[in-house]
Design an enzyme around this catalytic site. Structure first.
Site, PDB file in Angstrom:
ATOM      1  N   HIS A  63      37.831  14.088  23.210  1.00  0.00           N
ATOM      2  CA  HIS A  63      37.651  14.042  24.668  1.00  0.00           C
ATOM      3  C   HIS A  63      36.240  14.465  25.051  1.00  0.00           C
ATOM      4  O   HIS A  63      35.637  13.907  25.966  1.00  0.00           O
ATOM      5  CB  HIS A  63      38.684  14.956  25.347  1.00  0.00           C
ATOM      6  CG  HIS A  63      40.083  14.453  25.173  1.00  0.00           C
ATOM      7  ND1 HIS A  63      40.800  13.887  26.197  1.00  0.00           N
ATOM      8  CD2 HIS A  63      40.877  14.379  24.084  1.00  0.00           C
ATOM      9  CE1 HIS A  63      41.988  13.515  25.747  1.00  0.00           C
ATOM     10  NE2 HIS A  63      42.057  13.809  24.466  1.00  0.00           N
TER      11      HIS A  63
ATOM     12  N   ASP B 133      38.685  14.696  33.043  1.00  0.00           N
ATOM     13  CA  ASP B 133      39.509  14.037  32.027  1.00  0.00           C
ATOM     14  C   ASP B 133      40.890  13.779  32.618  1.00  0.00           C
ATOM     15  O   ASP B 133      41.496  14.693  33.204  1.00  0.00           O
ATOM     16  CB  ASP B 133      39.602  15.009  30.836  1.00  0.00           C
ATOM     17  CG  ASP B 133      40.143  14.366  29.579  1.00  0.00           C
ATOM     18  OD1 ASP B 133      41.074  13.549  29.681  1.00  0.00           O
ATOM     19  OD2 ASP B 133      39.632  14.708  28.502  1.00  0.00           O
TER      20      ASP B 133
END
Ligand code: UDP
Length: 463
Positions: free
Chosen positions: A22, A120
């Site tokens: 990520h 995110d």
């Protein structure tokens, strides 16, 4: 010109889930924004900043990427201190929003106010926090649009779980998905319930996001993107693979700056340099997948039987699962390291194919750098990515599992033959070249992702 000038004033927070797969794409995206005059601040965890001694990351052509931590509640030991993933996620959901709000306040008091939160998708609370402060909210998907569309369908009750009696699932714009092509949290409903919550809750508040950015390029999933754009202002901005391997417009952007494990770059390069062109099988299961001891045994034996050179990344925590004597017996055939510079390996002329768990970054890297893939998915989105590798993009094959879900040694030998020699390899290599070219074009001046990034930057500068 006017837009770029205005954009120089925009300060954005980039808030990744604290995992390698990520952080890499979100940090890379931050570099792109910085190159266009936006000032990004990245928010790793306090533990990461302390243990890795992270400092602001200078960029060649724009402002540095500021590092300002938020807390997951485990400031002294991170995930290991938590003891379990569910404890970790619960704690992150409590401490993350609190410390993110404090950071936004602090930055404003320091005369460095934030305009937008690029968060995110795994952290929907970051959108809620941003909105409380009246900020622009931008959801960033680090996984494919098809995977996210499946999760969306589940969250809105359009796919009922557990799946019953149906062989395939249809979602707009995507090929029919067999059960084994679905994300594992959907296919095996009830497995990893804490991760299931994370992926589904991405869609709990997404309708409030001002933008949705996806780390793919349009051609990869054009129909799914078109369908999603009927709901949100979605733009494709990828692949976020370092610029050196694509458009080369960001000088010196050759690697990811924030590695959670230490790569053994010199050793792998030296070793690869001694090998002939297209002779090495590269194997990696990324930063988190856990394989069974049996799976290790079968893969090891298959590799050994193949008599081909191999370079295998086995993380420290997985090392004890390697069969006894394997390293000694294969010391002339292969090299096992605990972490590596994956990009350098994929770019090396000795590398012939990539046996991968199909983490989405690994897949984007294989597409961008032009390497044939053997999909060896373990869980989460990896099965869906393997489906696309084989049936949609045609750049590789998926390893076959037996009824116990294990890839046996004979299958390992078989897929090695298939991807390293013969007609099938030639066919796949044609597709590999096509997708590599498309990835590069998407990021070049005038390409689809490049245009989308420019549109986003102009918006930030103008509002
Ligand atoms: N990676 C790396 N060295 C390794 C293995 C992986 O630098 O030895 C990088 C890889 O290039 C990718 C990331 O770690 O960018 C892993 O992300 P991915 O989405 O493929 O898998 P995850 O770790 O999230 O399961």
């Amino acid at each position: 010109m006017q837009d770029i000038k205005q954009a120089q004033k925009a300060h954005v927070l980039v808030v990744p889930y604290p995992g390698q797969g990520h952080i890499n794409p979100m940090l890379q995206f931050a570099k792109r924004l910085a190159s266009k005059g936006i000032k990004p601040t990245l928010t790793p965890t306090v533990y990461m900043v302390k243990s890795m001694q992270l400092f602001d990351i200078p960029t060649q052509t724009g402002p540095p990427i500021q590092i300002r931590p938020i807390s997951d509640g485990f400031d002294d030991g991170g995930k290991n201190q938590a003891g379990s993933t569910s404890t970790y996620l619960d704690s992150l959901n409590i401490h993350g929003p609190k410390t993110l709000a404090q950071l936004i306040k602090q930055l404003a008091e320091d005369g460095d106010p934030v305009k937008a939160v690029i968060y995110d998708g795994f952290l929907p609370w970051a959108l809620d926090v941003g909105k409380k402060f009246g900020l622009i909210g931008v959801c960033f998907f680090t996984q494919s649009c098809t995977v996210n569309s499946v999760y969306y369908h589940v969250q809105r009750g359009l796919i009922q779980l557990p799946l019953s009696g149906q062989d395939t699932v249809s979602i707009p714009g995507a090929p029919k998905l067999q059960q084994s092509d679905l994300p594992s949290f959907v296919e095996k409903y009830g497995s990893y319930p804490f991760w299931f919550r994370v992926v589904i809750e991405q869609f709990s508040n997404i309708d409030q996001a001002d933008w949705v950015l996806c780390n793919i390029f349009y051609d990869m999933e054009n129909e799914v993107v078109d369908w999603m754009s009927t709901m949100w202002k979605i733009r494709t901005i990828g692949p976020t693979t370092p610029s050196h391997y694509l458009d080369k417009r960001l000088k010196d952007d050759k690697d990811y700056n924030l590695q959670l494990f230490k790569p053994n770059t010199e050793l792998t390069k030296k070793w690869l340099d001694t090998k002939p062109t297209n002779s090495v099988i590269y194997i990696s299961f990324g930063s988190a997948a856990i394989l069974s001891e049996q799976q290790f045994k079968e893969l090891s034996q298959g590799l050994k039987n193949s008599k081909r050179s191999f370079l295998w990344v086995v993380r420290e925590s997985e090392h004890s699962k390697l069969p006894k004597g394997f390293l000694e017996e294969t010391s002339n055939q292969g090299l096992v390291v605990s972490w590596a510079s994956q990009l350098e390996i994929l770019a090396h002329k000795a590398t012939c194919c990539f046996v991968t768990h199909c983490g989405f970054n690994s897949i984007l890297e294989a597409l961008s750098l032009g390497v044939v893939v053997v999909g060896y998915p373990q869980y989460t989105d990896q099965g869906t990515n393997a489906k696309f590798v084989e049936d949609v993009w045609g750049v590789g094959i998926r390893a076959k599992v037996d009824e116990e879900g294990v890839v046996r040694r004979e299958e390992v030998e078989e897929f090695i033959r298939e991807v390293m020699e013969g007609k099938k390899r030639d066919e796949m290599m044609k597709n590999v070249s096509k997708w590599k070219k498309l990835a590069k074009e998407a990021m070049e001046e005038g390409g689809s992702s490049c245009k989308n990034i420019d549109e986003f930057v102009t918006y930030l500068g103008g509002c």
